[in-house]
Design a protein around this motif. Structure first.
Motif, mmCIF file in Angstrom:
data_model
loop_
_atom_site.group_PDB
_atom_site.id
_atom_site.type_symbol
_atom_site.label_atom_id
_atom_site.label_comp_id
_atom_site.label_asym_id
_atom_site.label_seq_id
_atom_site.Cartn_x
_atom_site.Cartn_y
_atom_site.Cartn_z
ATOM 1 N N SER A 20 -25.526 -46.860 -32.802
ATOM 2 C CA SER A 20 -26.117 -47.139 -34.121
ATOM 3 C C SER A 20 -25.421 -46.387 -35.251
ATOM 4 O O SER A 20 -25.436 -46.842 -36.402
ATOM 5 C CB SER A 20 -27.614 -46.825 -34.108
ATOM 6 N N GLY A 21 -24.789 -45.248 -34.964
ATOM 7 C CA GLY A 21 -24.028 -44.563 -36.009
ATOM 8 C C GLY A 21 -22.836 -45.383 -36.445
ATOM 9 O O GLY A 21 -22.535 -45.490 -37.646
ATOM 10 N N LYS A 22 -22.138 -45.951 -35.486
ATOM 11 C CA LYS A 22 -21.020 -46.832 -35.794
ATOM 12 C C LYS A 22 -21.486 -48.033 -36.601
ATOM 13 O O LYS A 22 -20.851 -48.425 -37.598
ATOM 14 C CB LYS A 22 -20.356 -47.307 -34.491
ATOM 15 N N HIS A 23 -22.594 -48.618 -36.212
ATOM 16 C CA HIS A 23 -23.110 -49.793 -36.920
ATOM 17 C C HIS A 23 -23.553 -49.434 -38.333
ATOM 18 O O HIS A 23 -23.363 -50.225 -39.270
ATOM 19 C CB HIS A 23 -24.254 -50.421 -36.131
ATOM 20 N N ALA A 24 -24.157 -48.255 -38.502
ATOM 21 C CA ALA A 24 -24.549 -47.829 -39.848
ATOM 22 C C ALA A 24 -23.325 -47.710 -40.748
ATOM 23 O O ALA A 24 -23.350 -48.115 -41.917
ATOM 24 C CB ALA A 24 -25.291 -46.496 -39.780
ATOM 25 N N GLN A 56 -12.346 -47.955 -34.631
ATOM 26 C CA GLN A 56 -13.338 -48.652 -35.459
ATOM 27 C C GLN A 56 -13.728 -47.793 -36.659
ATOM 28 O O GLN A 56 -13.932 -48.307 -37.762
ATOM 29 C CB GLN A 56 -14.555 -48.996 -34.602
ATOM 30 N N ALA A 57 -13.826 -46.480 -36.455
ATOM 31 C CA ALA A 57 -14.148 -45.591 -37.561
ATOM 32 C C ALA A 57 -13.020 -45.564 -38.585
ATOM 33 O O ALA A 57 -13.264 -45.511 -39.801
ATOM 34 C CB ALA A 57 -14.427 -44.180 -37.043
ATOM 35 N N ALA A 58 -11.771 -45.598 -38.109
ATOM 36 C CA ALA A 58 -10.639 -45.642 -39.038
ATOM 37 C C ALA A 58 -10.691 -46.911 -39.885
ATOM 38 O O ALA A 58 -10.302 -46.905 -41.061
ATOM 39 C CB ALA A 58 -9.322 -45.562 -38.272
ATOM 40 N N ALA A 59 -11.198 -47.993 -39.306
ATOM 41 C CA ALA A 59 -11.277 -49.253 -40.044
ATOM 42 C C ALA A 59 -12.265 -49.175 -41.204
ATOM 43 O O ALA A 59 -12.014 -49.734 -42.279
ATOM 44 C CB ALA A 59 -11.672 -50.387 -39.099
ATOM 45 N N VAL A 60 -13.389 -48.480 -41.029
ATOM 46 C CA VAL A 60 -14.339 -48.386 -42.139
ATOM 47 C C VAL A 60 -13.768 -47.541 -43.268
ATOM 48 O O VAL A 60 -14.068 -47.764 -44.445
ATOM 49 C CB VAL A 60 -15.729 -47.856 -41.693
#
Length: 355
Positions: A173-177, A95-99
């Motif tokens: 919440s870090g992922k959502h931010a 998911q982080a790679a996607a952002v």
């Protein structure tokens, strides 16, 4: 490590799950279905850990586990490791790679926090607020459910001070931010960023399928409200292997490097993922809810497992045993595997791995 009697090893030549996404899920552009998986059995998963109290085995934890060799082949498979599972937060590196693919410029602690299941320690919360403010966002934009900190110590401090659940305290919440910031950069809708057909979530789907080498077979909803994409344990191990072996500057490598450089931002100061990545340079580790764990070593060896009943207490003993079987040794393993059982206030037993 070798398979024990009654185990159901996966086909080492199988690349993943057969079939495409579940109804309502769209595959990523250019993704091709993986080869058909070996026939699945209905047998119960093997016992990976047992509860021993006063010398008596009083219970068992079943599950499935896969270990990949440095060349990516299956070295050990216990249980059905080709069936789809929800990796839960073990999907967060993808998911982080996607952002990053969405054009969000993150690095260092910020990128580690985008892949985190944080403990809501003060340094986590301070940086999340900064990440939101930097993009004109606030805590009210988060769609995480109000929660107490995942870390018991932080939750106790919060309650003792008269505080209660908040959206920012939720471990995701870090992922959502980061997801919200990516939407702000692209002018994408903020209120629907968790919809599975949102442009950002389509990039997540692409990242999961690309890293795992599998088609996502089912999409559900994670505890934080984000789309949750099912792949096999073999695919999950393969994804972590992809991240540690990816070329410098690629989204996968950037995420892996940030997580390994700032492990306390991925979990917290009292968490096993942090201990492993701090004590074993080059290791990438991420736990998920329902007792899921994925780890990749810098040489490309990787493991992934899930305890069938979701019991987190079995996670540490199984993880430590699997890593030792791969030749890994570090002081953190003793801390991770120690799961005592008590009677009358005294230690009378333990939970221990059985393979």
């Amino acid at each position: 490590m070798t398979s024990t009697p009654g185990d159901t090893p996966s086909d080492a030549g199988s690349a993943g799950i057969s079939g495409g996404p579940a109804a309502g899920a769209s595959g990523s552009a250019g993704a091709s279905p993986s080869p058909a998986a070996a026939p699945r059995t209905s047998a119960a998963p093997p016992v990976l850990a047992e509860l021993v109290r006063s010398g008596f085995v009083e219970g068992h934890h079943r599950g499935s586990l896969v270990v990949l060799a440095a060349d990516g082949s299956v070295e050990l498979a216990l249980g059905d490791t080709t069936a789809p599972v929800f990796p839960r937060s073990s999907n967060k590196p993808m998911q982080a790679a996607a952002v990053l693919r969405a054009g969000l410029d993150l690095s260092g602690e910020r990128l580690a926090l985008a892949a985190a299941s944080h403990s809501a320690e003060s340094f986590h919360l301070d940086l999340i607020r900064k990440m939101l403010t930097e993009h004109g966002l606030s805590e009210t934009d988060l769609r995480t459910p109000p929660s107490l900190p995942l870390d018991e110590t932080e939750a106790e401090v919060r309650l003792a001070a008269g505080g209660g659940p908040e959206r920012i305290l939720m471990d995701c919440s870090g992922k959502h931010a980061a997801m919200l910031a990516a939407c702000a950069v692209n002018g994408w809708p903020l209120d629907s960023y968790l919809d599975q057909d949102h442009p950002l979530q389509q990039l997540v789907l692409t990242s999961v399928e690309s890293a795992s080498g599998e088609r996502v077979e089912h999409i559900g909803t994670d505890g934080c409200g984000a789309p949750l994409m099912a792949i096999s344990l073999t695919g999950l191990a393969r994804a972590f292997r992809t991240f540690v072996l990816a070329g410098p500057g690629s989204p996968e490598r950037r995420v892996a490097d940030a997580m390994r450089a700032h492990p306390e931002y991925v979990a917290g100061t009292r968490r096993s993922d942090s201990w492993l990545m701090r004590e074993l340079p080059g290791v990438l580790a991420k736990e998920g809810a329902e007792a899921v764990q994925a780890v990749a070593l810098p040489d490309g060896r990787a493991l992934a497992f899930k305890i069938d009943d979701g019991a987190k207490r079995a996670l540490g003993p199984v993880l430590a045993r699997a890593l030792r079987g791969m030749g890994v040794d570090a002081p953190a393993l003793a801390r991770i595997e120690d799961q005592p059982l008590f009677g009358g206030g005294e230690r009378v037993g333990e939970i221990r791995a059985t393979f």
